[in-house]
Design a protein around this motif. Structure first.
Motif, mmCIF file in Angstrom:
data_model
loop_
_atom_site.group_PDB
_atom_site.id
_atom_site.type_symbol
_atom_site.label_atom_id
_atom_site.label_comp_id
_atom_site.label_asym_id
_atom_site.label_seq_id
_atom_site.Cartn_x
_atom_site.Cartn_y
_atom_site.Cartn_z
ATOM 1 N N SER A 1 8.369 10.953 8.373
ATOM 2 C CA SER A 1 9.486 10.027 8.559
ATOM 3 C C SER A 1 9.141 8.634 8.038
ATOM 4 O O SER A 1 9.978 7.978 7.396
ATOM 5 N N TRP A 2 7.917 8.181 8.297
ATOM 6 C CA TRP A 2 7.495 6.863 7.825
ATOM 7 C C TRP A 2 7.486 6.819 6.300
ATOM 8 O O TRP A 2 7.917 5.831 5.697
ATOM 9 N N ASN A 3 7.008 7.868 5.674
ATOM 10 C CA ASN A 3 6.966 7.924 4.213
ATOM 11 C C ASN A 3 8.372 7.918 3.611
ATOM 12 O O ASN A 3 8.614 7.282 2.576
ATOM 13 N N GLN A 4 9.303 8.611 4.250
ATOM 14 C CA GLN A 4 10.676 8.620 3.756
ATOM 15 C C GLN A 4 11.279 7.209 3.803
ATOM 16 O O GLN A 4 11.932 6.776 2.848
ATOM 17 N N ASP A 5 11.024 6.506 4.920
ATOM 18 C CA ASP A 5 11.510 5.127 5.026
ATOM 19 C C ASP A 5 10.847 4.233 3.983
ATOM 20 O O ASP A 5 11.483 3.335 3.423
ATOM 21 N N LEU A 6 9.574 4.476 3.721
ATOM 22 C CA LEU A 6 8.850 3.709 2.699
ATOM 23 C C LEU A 6 9.506 3.877 1.336
ATOM 24 O O LEU A 6 9.723 2.895 0.601
ATOM 25 N N PHE A 7 9.835 5.114 0.972
ATOM 26 C CA PHE A 7 10.420 5.381 -0.340
ATOM 27 C C PHE A 7 11.804 4.728 -0.468
ATOM 28 O O PHE A 7 12.130 4.132 -1.504
ATOM 29 N N PHE A 8 12.609 4.822 0.592
ATOM 30 C CA PHE A 8 13.936 4.200 0.551
ATOM 31 C C PHE A 8 13.815 2.680 0.454
ATOM 32 O O PHE A 8 14.507 2.039 -0.344
#
Length: 349
Positions: free
Chosen positions: A125-132
């Motif tokens: 989840s943290w990585n997805q937020d990072l990419f966005f």
């Protein structure tokens, strides 16, 4: 003293100027600063705090930093180093994130045997937020770059903001449908089956941006005036102020002036108008030319001054600094040949 004069609705520079000239002055907040404030509505501190901690952990220790650079060189990484984050610099956040994402796998590998652990790097989840967050800050940086420059006219800056607001609405619509074509990092690194679910989540963040831009950067009051200034041939004469209607009507019927408007810059076009025939229109144009859409020039001047006035140049006088600023902030080109001739020693035979 300067801060006191520049800030405040009662004792600000504009208010004092209005009292002195006894006329109302058109006021605009710096569009670049307003755009930066709009971007702060995105609450992704959980991303930036971890990214900044990792960057500081690697770069603030000289030995560890050299080892990290050697590590990247040894594995032939895409980039050679991470970038420090500087809060006061407009483009810093986006560039830090882009570089961090480009080196994320290398950073995780470098830190896996270290004494300090960053479990967020393994959190999906943290990585997805990072990419966005990396993608949306890249879009915000693109807008910021469009707003910068010495010769930006107010209507150009307003047009850039309006275009970006339309892009945000497009992003919101597409993300709601699970489409991430304008978010390349998300599209490449997030599995396809997750796009629909995450698209709805990130569309809400885009909606917050839209609301903040609408709150801070709305130019509806100036739309007609800006449109008239940019292209007096495309406005409806009935929409412009009464004292301009006849002049605009006559101007729109002139093929000569239409061709000049297409072929020359706005400044040259308005200079070519008949001073008596179009005096009201020229007055409006002069007002629009005089509006500063941002404090870019002022801040650039201070940056140049700070770079030149440092500890290593302690003997620099105020006169020298003034000369440096004149050359650096204008189109002035020194006449080197003439200066050399004047300083050349006269040798008699």
């Amino acid at each position: 003293m300067v801060l006191q004069l520049c800030a405040g609705k009662n004792v600000g520079a504009v208010t004092l100027l209005e009292e002195f000239i006894r006329r109302q002055v058109t006021k605009h907040h710096c569009i670049i600063h307003q755009q930066v404030l709009c971007s702060k509505v995105l609450k992704f501190e959980h991303i930036m705090s971890v990214v900044v901690s990792i960057v500081n952990y690697i770069r603030s220790r000289e030995l560890k930093h050299r080892i990290f650079q050697a590590f990247l060189e040894g594995i032939d990484a895409e980039c050679s180093d991470l970038i420090y984050h500087t809060e006061v610099r407009w483009l810093s956040q986006g560039r830090v994130l882009q570089r961090f994402v480009a080196l994320k796998e290398e950073v995780a590998k470098f830190l896996e045997n270290g004494p300090i652990k960053f479990p967020e790097l393994e959190n999906e989840s943290w990585n997805q937020d990072l990419f966005f967050f990396c993608d949306i800050t890249a879009h915000l940086n693109d807008l910021n770059i469009q707003l910068q420059g010495k010769y930006q006219l107010i209507f150009q800056m307003c047009a850039a903001v309006k275009a970006f607001k339309m892009k945000l609405k497009l992003f919101r619509s597409q993300l709601s449908k699970g489409e991430m074509c304008h978010f390349p990092t998300c599209a490449q690194r997030i599995p396809q089956h997750k796009h629909a679910e995450l698209g709805e989540k990130y569309a809400k963040h885009i909606n917050l941006l839209i609301e903040e831009f609408d709150r801070r950067l709305t130019f509806s009051k100036e739309d007609v005036q800006l449109k008239l200034f940019e292209d007096p041939f495309s406005v409806d004469p009935e929409e412009v102020p009464l004292d301009l209607q006849l002049e605009v009507t006559e101007l729109q019927c002139s093929a000569v002036y239409q061709n000049k408007h297409r072929a020359s810059s706005l400044w040259d076009f308005y200079k070519s108008l008949d001073n008596e025939k179009y005096k009201n229109l020229i007055e409006v144009a002069l007002k629009m030319f005089s509006i500063f859409g941002s404090t870019y020039i002022c801040e650039q001047t201070f940056s140049i001054m700070n770079m030149n006035k440092n500890k290593q140049r302690s003997s620099l006088t105020d006169d020298h600094l003034e000369d440096i600023l004149k050359v650096s902030t204008s189109n002035m080109t020194p006449k080197y040949n003439k200066l050399v001739v004047e300083k050349r020693c006269n040798i008699s035979h």
